[in-house]
Motif scaffolding. Structure first.
Motif, PDB file in Angstrom:
ATOM      1  N   LEU A 208      -8.466  11.917  -6.255  1.00 31.28           N
ATOM      2  CA  LEU A 208      -9.504  10.882  -6.125  1.00 31.28           C
ATOM      3  C   LEU A 208      -8.886   9.483  -6.102  1.00 31.28           C
ATOM      4  O   LEU A 208      -9.305   8.625  -5.323  1.00 31.28           O
ATOM      5  CB  LEU A 208     -10.519  11.000  -7.256  1.00 31.28           C
ATOM      6  CG  LEU A 208     -11.454  12.197  -7.188  1.00 31.28           C
ATOM      7  CD1 LEU A 208     -12.305  12.282  -8.454  1.00 31.28           C
ATOM      8  CD2 LEU A 208     -12.326  12.145  -5.950  1.00 31.28           C
ATOM      9  N   LEU A 209      -7.878   9.276  -6.930  1.00 31.51           N
ATOM     10  CA  LEU A 209      -7.182   7.990  -6.942  1.00 31.51           C
ATOM     11  C   LEU A 209      -6.488   7.746  -5.606  1.00 31.51           C
ATOM     12  O   LEU A 209      -6.503   6.625  -5.081  1.00 31.51           O
ATOM     13  CB  LEU A 209      -6.166   7.946  -8.093  1.00 31.51           C
ATOM     14  CG  LEU A 209      -5.388   6.644  -8.257  1.00 31.51           C
ATOM     15  CD1 LEU A 209      -6.316   5.475  -8.525  1.00 31.51           C
ATOM     16  CD2 LEU A 209      -4.384   6.792  -9.393  1.00 31.51           C
ATOM     17  N   LEU A 210      -5.904   8.792  -5.032  1.00 28.91           N
ATOM     18  CA  LEU A 210      -5.270   8.669  -3.723  1.00 28.91           C
ATOM     19  C   LEU A 210      -6.299   8.285  -2.656  1.00 28.91           C
ATOM     20  O   LEU A 210      -6.029   7.441  -1.801  1.00 28.91           O
ATOM     21  CB  LEU A 210      -4.572   9.979  -3.358  1.00 28.91           C
ATOM     22  CG  LEU A 210      -3.710   9.982  -2.108  1.00 28.91           C
ATOM     23  CD1 LEU A 210      -2.592   8.966  -2.210  1.00 28.91           C
ATOM     24  CD2 LEU A 210      -3.136  11.373  -1.882  1.00 28.91           C
TER      25      LEU A 210
ATOM     26  N   LYS B 242      -7.862  -0.440   3.064  1.00 24.62           N
ATOM     27  CA  LYS B 242      -8.441  -0.982   4.309  1.00 24.62           C
ATOM     28  C   LYS B 242      -9.356  -2.158   4.001  1.00 24.62           C
ATOM     29  O   LYS B 242      -9.351  -3.173   4.685  1.00 24.62           O
ATOM     30  CB  LYS B 242      -9.222   0.075   5.088  1.00 24.62           C
ATOM     31  CG  LYS B 242      -8.521   1.385   5.368  1.00 24.62           C
ATOM     32  CD  LYS B 242      -7.116   1.268   5.856  1.00 24.62           C
ATOM     33  CE  LYS B 242      -6.474   2.607   6.088  1.00 24.62           C
ATOM     34  NZ  LYS B 242      -6.033   3.320   4.925  1.00 24.62           N
ATOM     35  N   LEU B 243     -10.145  -2.017   2.933  1.00 24.23           N
ATOM     36  CA  LEU B 243     -11.034  -3.103   2.525  1.00 24.23           C
ATOM     37  C   LEU B 243     -10.232  -4.311   2.038  1.00 24.23           C
ATOM     38  O   LEU B 243     -10.589  -5.460   2.324  1.00 24.23           O
ATOM     39  CB  LEU B 243     -11.995  -2.616   1.442  1.00 24.23           C
ATOM     40  CG  LEU B 243     -12.935  -1.483   1.863  1.00 24.23           C
ATOM     41  CD1 LEU B 243     -13.718  -0.967   0.667  1.00 24.23           C
ATOM     42  CD2 LEU B 243     -13.863  -1.922   2.972  1.00 24.23           C
TER      43      LEU B 243
ATOM     44  N   VAL C  14      -7.134   4.634  -3.074  1.00 23.33           N
ATOM     45  CA  VAL C  14      -6.063   3.796  -2.529  1.00 23.33           C
ATOM     46  C   VAL C  14      -6.140   3.769  -1.005  1.00 23.33           C
ATOM     47  O   VAL C  14      -6.046   2.703  -0.380  1.00 23.33           O
ATOM     48  CB  VAL C  14      -4.672   4.285  -2.996  1.00 23.33           C
ATOM     49  CG1 VAL C  14      -3.549   3.614  -2.219  1.00 23.33           C
ATOM     50  CG2 VAL C  14      -4.503   4.050  -4.480  1.00 23.33           C
ATOM     51  N   ALA C  15      -6.348   4.925  -0.383  1.00 25.09           N
ATOM     52  CA  ALA C  15      -6.399   4.998   1.080  1.00 25.09           C
ATOM     53  C   ALA C  15      -7.575   4.209   1.632  1.00 25.09           C
ATOM     54  O   ALA C  15      -7.420   3.417   2.569  1.00 25.09           O
ATOM     55  CB  ALA C  15      -6.472   6.454   1.525  1.00 25.09           C
TER      56      ALA C  15
ATOM     57  N   VAL D   4       0.839  -1.207   0.000  1.00 23.90           N
ATOM     58  CA  VAL D   4       0.000   0.000   0.000  1.00 23.90           C
ATOM     59  C   VAL D   4       0.872   1.255   0.000  1.00 23.90           C
ATOM     60  O   VAL D   4       0.586   2.215  -0.725  1.00 23.90           O
ATOM     61  CB  VAL D   4      -0.968  -0.003   1.206  1.00 23.90           C
ATOM     62  CG1 VAL D   4      -1.627   1.355   1.395  1.00 23.90           C
ATOM     63  CG2 VAL D   4      -2.016  -1.079   1.029  1.00 23.90           C
ATOM     64  N   LEU D   5       1.931   1.268   0.791  1.00 25.30           N
ATOM     65  CA  LEU D   5       2.810   2.440   0.839  1.00 25.30           C
ATOM     66  C   LEU D   5       3.508   2.677  -0.496  1.00 25.30           C
ATOM     67  O   LEU D   5       3.698   3.827  -0.906  1.00 25.30           O
ATOM     68  CB  LEU D   5       3.825   2.299   1.976  1.00 25.30           C
ATOM     69  CG  LEU D   5       3.241   2.385   3.392  1.00 25.30           C
ATOM     70  CD1 LEU D   5       4.314   2.083   4.428  1.00 25.30           C
ATOM     71  CD2 LEU D   5       2.620   3.748   3.639  1.00 25.30           C
ATOM     72  N   VAL D   6       3.879   1.611  -1.191  1.00 24.56           N
ATOM     73  CA  VAL D   6       4.497   1.760  -2.516  1.00 24.56           C
ATOM     74  C   VAL D   6       3.490   2.337  -3.500  1.00 24.56           C
ATOM     75  O   VAL D   6       3.804   3.271  -4.260  1.00 24.56           O
ATOM     76  CB  VAL D   6       5.049   0.399  -3.015  1.00 24.56           C
ATOM     77  CG1 VAL D   6       5.399   0.454  -4.496  1.00 24.56           C
ATOM     78  CG2 VAL D   6       6.253  -0.016  -2.198  1.00 24.56           C
ATOM     79  N   VAL D   7       2.270   1.806  -3.495  1.00 22.53           N
ATOM     80  CA  VAL D   7       1.222   2.313  -4.399  1.00 22.53           C
ATOM     81  C   VAL D   7       0.911   3.773  -4.075  1.00 22.53           C
ATOM     82  O   VAL D   7       0.804   4.614  -4.979  1.00 22.53           O
ATOM     83  CB  VAL D   7      -0.045   1.437  -4.318  1.00 22.53           C
ATOM     84  CG1 VAL D   7      -1.204   2.071  -5.067  1.00 22.53           C
ATOM     85  CG2 VAL D   7       0.236   0.040  -4.840  1.00 22.53           C
ATOM     86  N   LYS D   8       0.793   4.081  -2.785  1.00 20.70           N
ATOM     87  CA  LYS D   8       0.498   5.460  -2.377  1.00 20.70           C
ATOM     88  C   LYS D   8       1.613   6.409  -2.837  1.00 20.70           C
ATOM     89  O   LYS D   8       1.344   7.509  -3.313  1.00 20.70           O
ATOM     90  CB  LYS D   8       0.338   5.536  -0.865  1.00 20.70           C
ATOM     91  CG  LYS D   8       0.017   6.920  -0.366  1.00 20.70           C
ATOM     92  CD  LYS D   8      -0.051   6.948   1.149  1.00 20.70           C
ATOM     93  CE  LYS D   8       0.152   8.349   1.624  1.00 20.70           C
ATOM     94  NZ  LYS D   8       0.869   8.454   2.849  1.00 20.70           N
ATOM     95  N   ALA D   9       2.866   6.004  -2.697  1.00 18.06           N
ATOM     96  CA  ALA D   9       3.982   6.845  -3.117  1.00 18.06           C
ATOM     97  C   ALA D   9       3.933   7.107  -4.622  1.00 18.06           C
ATOM     98  O   ALA D   9       4.199   8.228  -5.073  1.00 18.06           O
ATOM     99  CB  ALA D   9       5.315   6.187  -2.742  1.00 18.06           C
ATOM    100  N   ARG D  10       3.561   6.102  -5.393  1.00 18.28           N
ATOM    101  CA  ARG D  10       3.451   6.293  -6.847  1.00 18.28           C
ATOM    102  C   ARG D  10       2.334   7.265  -7.192  1.00 18.28           C
ATOM    103  O   ARG D  10       2.471   8.093  -8.090  1.00 18.28           O
ATOM    104  CB  ARG D  10       3.237   4.953  -7.543  1.00 18.28           C
ATOM    105  CG  ARG D  10       4.477   4.099  -7.542  1.00 18.28           C
ATOM    106  CD  ARG D  10       4.293   2.833  -8.313  1.00 18.28           C
ATOM    107  NE  ARG D  10       5.520   2.060  -8.264  1.00 18.28           N
ATOM    108  CZ  ARG D  10       5.645   0.851  -8.773  1.00 18.28           C
ATOM    109  NH1 ARG D  10       4.623   0.277  -9.367  1.00 18.28           N
ATOM    110  NH2 ARG D  10       6.786   0.212  -8.679  1.00 18.28           N
TER     111      ARG D  10
END
Length: 144
Positions: A91-93, A101-102, A96-97, A66-72
């Protein structure tokens, strides 16, 4: 060609397999936070310590992804030049956030079934915040 040679076998899994101290510390922190949640939050359940340890490892892997995807996505936000591009990236961020969780809830359910429950969306969100906060605090305290 200058610079260090690249090893095609290096990556997150190889780093983890070599026993990077920060990854091991993260799992220990996650076990402590998860077991405190199990003790004090009625909706967070684990049938034993071994399952909570395995859940902590699963959470470590999931949160790293998740942290890698969020950083991208954040990098994409910084490189967006149009207002519509920035809005779409924000909106994409958000997706992802919230979606992470889901995904964590579903992943724990698929892997452990009824033996482990992280509660619902709110409890897993608070758990993830606690995990990442504790991880940051311990890393700041122990690592250079």
């Amino acid at each position: 060609m200058t610079g260090a040679p690249t090893d095609s076998r290096s990556g997150p899994f190889r780093r983890w397999a070599r026993g990077n101290p920060s990854d091991v510390i993260d799992v220990f922190v996650y076990v402590v936070v998860l077991n405190l949640a199990i003790e004090y939050v009625p909706s967070v359940i684990s049938e034993g310590f071994t399952l909570s340890l395995l859940t902590a490892v699963l959470l470590k892997v999931a949160l790293e992804v998740v942290l890698v995807v969020k950083a991208r996505v954040v990098n994409r936000l910084h490189s967006a030049t149009t207002p519509s591009g920035k809005v779409a990236t924000v909106l994409l961020l958000w997706v992802v956030a919230a979606g992470s969780k889901l995904v964590v809830l579903e992943l724990v359910d698929v892997v452990f079934g009824d033996a482990v429950s992280l509660g619902g969306f709110v409890s897993v969100t608070l758990l993830v915040i606690a995990l990442l906060g504790a991880r940051a605090g311990v890393r700041r305290l122990l690592l250079p």
